[in-house]
Design an enzyme around this catalytic site. Structure first.
Site, PDB file in Angstrom:
ATOM      1  N   ASP A  31       0.823  -1.213   0.000  1.00  0.00           N
ATOM      2  CA  ASP A  31       0.000   0.000   0.000  1.00  0.00           C
ATOM      3  C   ASP A  31       0.854   1.259   0.000  1.00  0.00           C
ATOM      4  OD1 ASP A  31      -2.148  -1.571   0.065  1.00  0.00           O
ATOM      5  OD2 ASP A  31      -2.836  -1.028   2.084  1.00  0.00           O
ATOM      6  N   GLU A  33       3.941   1.694  -1.061  1.00  0.00           N
ATOM      7  CA  GLU A  33       4.580   1.926  -2.359  1.00  0.00           C
ATOM      8  C   GLU A  33       3.560   2.461  -3.365  1.00  0.00           C
ATOM      9  OE1 GLU A  33       7.597  -1.307  -3.470  1.00  0.00           O
ATOM     10  OE2 GLU A  33       6.752  -1.980  -1.577  1.00  0.00           O
ATOM     11  N   PHE A  34       2.337   1.897  -3.329  1.00  0.00           N
ATOM     12  CA  PHE A  34       1.283   2.330  -4.245  1.00  0.00           C
ATOM     13  C   PHE A  34       0.948   3.804  -4.004  1.00  0.00           C
ATOM     14  CE2 PHE A  34      -3.152   2.977  -5.440  1.00  0.00           C
ATOM     15  CZ  PHE A  34      -3.186   2.412  -6.709  1.00  0.00           C
ATOM     16  N   LEU A  82     -10.902   6.865   0.644  1.00  0.00           N
ATOM     17  CA  LEU A  82     -10.377   7.749   1.687  1.00  0.00           C
ATOM     18  C   LEU A  82      -8.947   8.107   1.338  1.00  0.00           C
ATOM     19  CD1 LEU A  82     -11.554   5.715   4.801  1.00  0.00           C
ATOM     20  CD2 LEU A  82     -12.377   7.989   4.180  1.00  0.00           C
ATOM     21  N   GLU A 113     -12.586   5.428  14.167  1.00  0.00           N
ATOM     22  CA  GLU A 113     -13.116   4.070  13.966  1.00  0.00           C
ATOM     23  C   GLU A 113     -11.995   3.165  13.492  1.00  0.00           C
ATOM     24  OE1 GLU A 113     -16.082   4.134  10.861  1.00  0.00           O
ATOM     25  OE2 GLU A 113     -16.756   6.048  11.646  1.00  0.00           O
ATOM     26  N   LYS A 115     -10.447   0.770  10.633  1.00  0.00           N
ATOM     27  CA  LYS A 115     -10.588   0.643   9.188  1.00  0.00           C
ATOM     28  C   LYS A 115     -10.561  -0.845   8.872  1.00  0.00           C
ATOM     29  CE  LYS A 115      -8.788   2.529   4.898  1.00  0.00           C
ATOM     30  NZ  LYS A 115      -8.883   1.332   4.106  1.00  0.00           N
ATOM     31  N   ASP A 117     -10.436  -4.216   6.827  1.00  0.00           N
ATOM     32  CA  ASP A 117      -9.761  -4.570   5.582  1.00  0.00           C
ATOM     33  C   ASP A 117     -10.598  -5.613   4.838  1.00  0.00           C
ATOM     34  OD1 ASP A 117      -7.909  -4.555   3.629  1.00  0.00           O
ATOM     35  OD2 ASP A 117      -6.398  -5.704   4.720  1.00  0.00           O
ATOM     36  N   GLU A 170     -18.575  -2.677   5.271  1.00  0.00           N
ATOM     37  CA  GLU A 170     -17.460  -3.480   4.769  1.00  0.00           C
ATOM     38  C   GLU A 170     -17.740  -4.970   4.991  1.00  0.00           C
ATOM     39  OE1 GLU A 170     -15.168  -1.469   3.552  1.00  0.00           O
ATOM     40  OE2 GLU A 170     -13.291  -2.597   3.410  1.00  0.00           O
ATOM     41  N   TYR A 222     -20.934   1.266   8.458  1.00  0.00           N
ATOM     42  CA  TYR A 222     -20.380   2.485   9.051  1.00  0.00           C
ATOM     43  C   TYR A 222     -20.904   3.767   8.408  1.00  0.00           C
ATOM     44  CZ  TYR A 222     -17.138   1.238   5.261  1.00  0.00           C
ATOM     45  OH  TYR A 222     -16.603   0.838   4.065  1.00  0.00           O
ATOM     46  N   LYS A 310      -3.095   4.588   8.053  1.00  0.00           N
ATOM     47  CA  LYS A 310      -2.757   3.201   7.726  1.00  0.00           C
ATOM     48  C   LYS A 310      -1.689   2.650   8.677  1.00  0.00           C
ATOM     49  CE  LYS A 310      -4.123   1.323   4.304  1.00  0.00           C
ATOM     50  NZ  LYS A 310      -4.261   1.386   2.893  1.00  0.00           N
ATOM     51  N   CYS A 404      17.085 -37.553   1.179  1.00  0.00           N
ATOM     52  CA  CYS A 404      16.640 -36.883   2.410  1.00  0.00           C
ATOM     53  C   CYS A 404      17.791 -36.031   2.963  1.00  0.00           C
ATOM     54  CB  CYS A 404      16.207 -37.920   3.442  1.00  0.00           C
ATOM     55  SG  CYS A 404      15.867 -37.187   5.051  1.00  0.00           S
ATOM     56  N   CYS A 407      18.737 -37.837   6.624  1.00  0.00           N
ATOM     57  CA  CYS A 407      19.315 -39.182   6.771  1.00  0.00           C
ATOM     58  C   CYS A 407      19.904 -39.727   5.464  1.00  0.00           C
ATOM     59  CB  CYS A 407      18.272 -40.149   7.329  1.00  0.00           C
ATOM     60  SG  CYS A 407      16.952 -40.511   6.154  1.00  0.00           S
ATOM     61  N   CYS A 422      10.490 -38.639   2.753  1.00  0.00           N
ATOM     62  CA  CYS A 422      11.548 -39.558   3.161  1.00  0.00           C
ATOM     63  C   CYS A 422      10.840 -40.805   3.680  1.00  0.00           C
ATOM     64  CB  CYS A 422      12.391 -38.922   4.268  1.00  0.00           C
ATOM     65  SG  CYS A 422      13.473 -40.109   5.059  1.00  0.00           S
ATOM     66  N   CYS A 427      14.278 -42.291  10.289  1.00  0.00           N
ATOM     67  CA  CYS A 427      14.897 -40.978  10.015  1.00  0.00           C
ATOM     68  C   CYS A 427      14.755 -40.111  11.270  1.00  0.00           C
ATOM     69  CB  CYS A 427      14.205 -40.299   8.830  1.00  0.00           C
ATOM     70  SG  CYS A 427      14.757 -38.601   8.579  1.00  0.00           S
TER      71      CYS A 427
HETATM   72  S1  IVH Z   1     -15.723   5.558   5.344  1.00  0.00           S
HETATM   73  C1  IVH Z   1     -17.224   8.474   2.423  1.00  0.00           C
HETATM   74  N1  IVH Z   1     -15.132   3.976   7.322  1.00  0.00           N
HETATM   75  O1  IVH Z   1     -11.778   1.851   3.304  1.00  0.00           O
HETATM   76  C2  IVH Z   1     -16.913   7.420   3.363  1.00  0.00           C
HETATM   77  N2  IVH Z   1     -14.433   3.364   5.146  1.00  0.00           N
HETATM   78  O2  IVH Z   1      -9.666   3.097   1.758  1.00  0.00           O
HETATM   79  C3  IVH Z   1     -15.844   6.536   2.896  1.00  0.00           C
HETATM   80  N3  IVH Z   1     -13.253   1.225   5.034  1.00  0.00           N
HETATM   81  O3  IVH Z   1     -13.772   2.547   0.537  1.00  0.00           O
HETATM   82  C4  IVH Z   1     -15.692   5.313   3.641  1.00  0.00           C
HETATM   83  N4  IVH Z   1     -13.385   0.753   7.165  1.00  0.00           N
HETATM   84  O4  IVH Z   1     -14.148   0.329   1.836  1.00  0.00           O
HETATM   85  C5  IVH Z   1     -15.037   4.193   6.001  1.00  0.00           C
HETATM   86  N5  IVH Z   1     -14.696   2.626   9.157  1.00  0.00           N
HETATM   87  C6  IVH Z   1     -14.616   2.849   7.858  1.00  0.00           C
HETATM   88  C7  IVH Z   1     -13.974   1.938   6.995  1.00  0.00           C
HETATM   89  C8  IVH Z   1     -13.904   2.249   5.632  1.00  0.00           C
HETATM   90  C9  IVH Z   1     -12.964   0.340   5.995  1.00  0.00           C
HETATM   91  C10 IVH Z   1     -12.891   1.071   3.616  1.00  0.00           C
HETATM   92  C11 IVH Z   1     -13.961   1.448   2.638  1.00  0.00           C
HETATM   93  C12 IVH Z   1     -13.357   2.558   1.841  1.00  0.00           C
HETATM   94  C13 IVH Z   1     -11.894   2.263   1.973  1.00  0.00           C
HETATM   95  C14 IVH Z   1     -11.014   3.440   1.680  1.00  0.00           C
END
Ligand code: IVH
Length: 668
Positions: A31, A33-34, A82, A113, A115, A117, A170, A222, A310, A404, A407, A422, A427
């Site tokens: 992430d 690097e991206f 986000l 909150e 996040k 995955d 999510e 959420y 992150k 092996c 042995c 083996c 052994c």
């Molecule tokens: S809010 C406009 N809250 O993270 C509101 N997103 O990297 C945008 N995600 O697309 C989303 N947990 O898939 C929000 N507590 C959370 C989240 C969350 C995971 C994901 C969601 C979003 C991505 C962005």
């Protein structure tokens, strides 16, 4: 390189990486690097507006929906992404930006909150009835996965109010499910999922809703689309509304106001998130007051009222220095990757697993390659793949061993199977492996019989096979005289051996080391057979009738009990008093919770309040009626409210689910 060329190159790279990530569920880069590439492109586009393009990846969210098998649906309101931050300084900058945009008119509060995955989903209800579920897709157009989300238990088909509403959340695969699924896939010889996110994504894109049902996905909401329409004033109110409607949230929504507080809570969650049964890759900070959202507005990709923080990546790249070949208890020869040391999810990693030679061939891994490694949930680090783009030409092919490595005996590869084995019964690696497995935590959990000690006992003849463990007491005096073995440690060892006789039938079954039978299958077989006599009598056909047992396992279990040596071993272990039936399982009155205090909050699934309170007392614990510093455990059920909030502020309190409570009771 000219700026124009660099912009072009960056766009190409980012598009390629996004396609792999969102459509093929594969990450080519981490992430961080991206994001670096994306930020570089954003900067360059800002400085050189003449090269700006409306379809640049800097303006896009998520995948481009190439090759979708599902009907495409246009989102009524764009599903935004986000923007990311990686340190508290960047959070501070975000807050300053918010203050500036609000022209210091009002001081907002913030909600922190977790996040999740997983994959975002938008669910529409009409008159309280679920009518549609759509993935994020590219933010504008998503895939209609209604049939599949109908199979997810935590997504209610009917809300508690007859309301028209669109909610977002999510979809995740609980870590406990992920581990079970992978255990089973390993046994069935299927390729394992690299992480819960991939597994969730692959599952949701299944065309067969039955598979979705079986896998056990979960969903946390959420966001309420157009919250103001329902009179919502703040994001915390939105969380409450979701819960009221019967939509599950993480219940983690902390209202905070200063950078200091935010910093502290992020630090807290960095560790505390490990206790959650879903993967999180960071935290999300949102302006709490909904009225400010429209003032702050959005960029093309993300709202200006929210930011993601992150956590360090779980997948990192490092160099593959060499391969060593290990021999396990069944004789299986496994390649282990020796790596340049690197930190993954907070721990240093020098070795990673590669499963078998075929995997090396399939993944096209060479010595000297830069490889991605990953620690997924509880599984040992794995080599995900080589980064072929970074090859120099100096890399070396990996060759399979002919004999092996321990042995020197010849190796066998059964037809149709991928593993090298083996076949020498004596052994040393195989014998050692059997002991290690038998005494392991998932097995008989015997303390004090580590590798070195087993090696010495084997040399001295105190041990020949695993049944001799229960005869070790006859050598008590000799052992006490051995170097580094005091009276106390021998006593502890013998006590631990004695204690192990109380282990459940399923643990004993696991410890026998039946090829292909891990923790999951041992539990299943114990549950189905109830006692070893029944299991021993089962034919391959009988075994195949058990849901979860495939051809390979059925054959292996059947063959195991055909072998005289194994029958002899079982008879001996029986004579030492080990549990070979479920009925006989020791109804242990262990005082696991001696002196510990508990409080239960929210709605439980399996037990009533009184039942769980009785369980707590049965195991030596005490029930409290309020959250205080004296509280050790808070057991949270659904819709937990203020007690949970209060408990989250006291660091010493362990917050556990009903399921986790019973895991502790069962000693898992
Ligand atoms: S809010 C406009 N809250 O993270 C509101 N997103 O990297 C945008 N995600 O697309 C989303 N947990 O898939 C929000 N507590 C959370 C989240 C969350 C995971 C994901 C969601 C979003 C991505 C962005």
């Amino acid at each position: 390189m000219k700026k124009e060329e660099r912009i072009k190159k960056l766009r190409e790279l980012i598009e390629k990486y996004s396609y792999y990530y969102y459509t093929l569920n594969e990450s080519l880069v981490s992430d961080i690097e991206f994001d670096k590439l994306l930020r570089e492109l954003e900067e360059l586009e800002k400085e050189n507006p003449q090269y700006t393009m409306f379809n640049s990846p800097t303006n896009q969210v998520g995948s481009s929906l190439k090759n979708t098998k599902f009907t495409k649906v246009t989102h009524k309101e764009k599903m935004l992404s986000l923007s990311n931050s990686y340190n508290i300084g960047e959070i501070e900058d975000f807050i300053k930006r918010v203050d500036k945009l609000l022209e210091e008119r009002k001081k907002p509060s913030y909600v922190l909150e977790v996040k999740l995955d997983g994959l975002s989903i938008s669910v529409t209800y009409k008159g309280g009835k679920l009518v549609q579920g759509v993935t994020r897709g590219d933010g504008m157009i998503g895939e209609d996965v209604t049939e599949n989300i109908l199979q997810i238990q935590s997504i209610p088909k009917i809300l508690k109010e007859k309301i028209d509403i669109e909610v977002r959340g999510e979809i995740v695969l609980p870590i406990s499910r992920f581990i079970k699924i992978n255990e089973k896939r390993l046994v069935d010889g299927e390729e394992i999922f690299a992480n819960p996110r991939n597994a969730a994504s692959g599952t949701l894109r299944q065309l067969d809703p039955e598979i979705v049902k079986e896998r056990g996905l979960d969903c946390y909401f959420y966001f309420v689309v157009d919250g103001e329409k329902y009179g919502l004033k703040s994001h915390s109110e939105a969380f409450e509304m979701l819960e009221r409607l019967g939509l599950k949230t993480t219940k983690i929504a902390e209202v905070l106001s200063s950078v200091d507080e935010i910093d502290k809570r992020i630090e807290y969650w960095k560790d505390a998130r490990e206790k959650l049964d879903y993967e999180t890759d960071g935290m999300v900070l949102k302006v709490n007051e909904i009225e400010y959202w429209s003032i702050l507005g959005n960029t093309t990709k993300s709202p200006r009222w929210a930011i993601a923080y992150k956590f360090p990546a779980k997948q990192v790249s490092t160099k593959l220095l060499d391969i060593t070949w290990q021999v396990g208890r069944t004789g299986k020869v496994t390649p282990v990757a020796e790596l340049e040391e690197v930190e993954v999810s907070g721990s240093k990693v020098k070795r990673a697993s590669l499963h078998n030679f075929d995997e090396i061939v399939r993944k096209d891994i060479k010595i000297g390659d830069k490889v991605f490694i990953e620690k997924a949930a509880e599984i040992i680090p794995q080599v995900v793949k080589p980064i072929k783009e970074l090859r120099t030409g100096e890399e070396r092919e990996i060759e399979a061993p002919k004999t092996c490595p321990i042995c020197g005996s010849s190796l066998e590869k059964e037809e149709g199977l991928v593993d090298l084995r083996c076949i020498n019964e004596s052994c040393p690696a195989k014998i050692q492996g059997k002991f290690e497995y038998f005494v392991s935590r998932d097995g008989m959990n015997i303390m004090g019989l580590g590798q070195k000690i087993v090696e010495r006992f084997l040399e001295l003849g105190y041990l020949k096979d695993i049944t001799d463990i229960y005869n070790l007491s006859q050598y008590k005096e000799e052992i006490e005289k051995l170097e580094k073995m005091g009276k106390k440690s021998v006593e502890n060892l013998l006590n631990s051996i004695e204690e192990s006789k109380k282990r459940d039938y399923s643990k004993v079954l696991y410890s026998l080391g039946i090829p292909e039978v891990g923790k999951f299958l041992a539990n299943l077989l114990a549950e189905e057979s109830k006692n070893i006599e029944t299991l021993m009598k089962m034919t391959v056909e009988d075994l195949l009738l058990i849901n979860g047992v495939g051809d390979k396992v059925a054959e292996s279990v059947y063959n195991f009990f055909k072998d005289e040596k194994n029958i002899e071993m079982i008879e001996k272990l029986k004579s030492y008093g080990l549990n070979f039936s479920q009925e006989k399982e020791s109804k242990v009155e262990r005082n696991v919770f001696e002196g510990k205090t508990f409080l239960v909050t929210g709605k439980l699934v399996k037990f009533s309040r009184n039942e769980i309170k009785e369980e707590i007392e049965k195991f030596g614990g005490k029930n409290l009626s309020a959250v205080s510093k004296n509280l050790n455990y808070l057991i949270v059920g659904e819709s937990a409210g203020s007690k949970l909030k209060k408990a989250q502020e006291i660091e010493s309190i362990k917050i556990i689910t009903e399921e986790e409570f019973f895991k502790i009771v069962k000693g898992e």
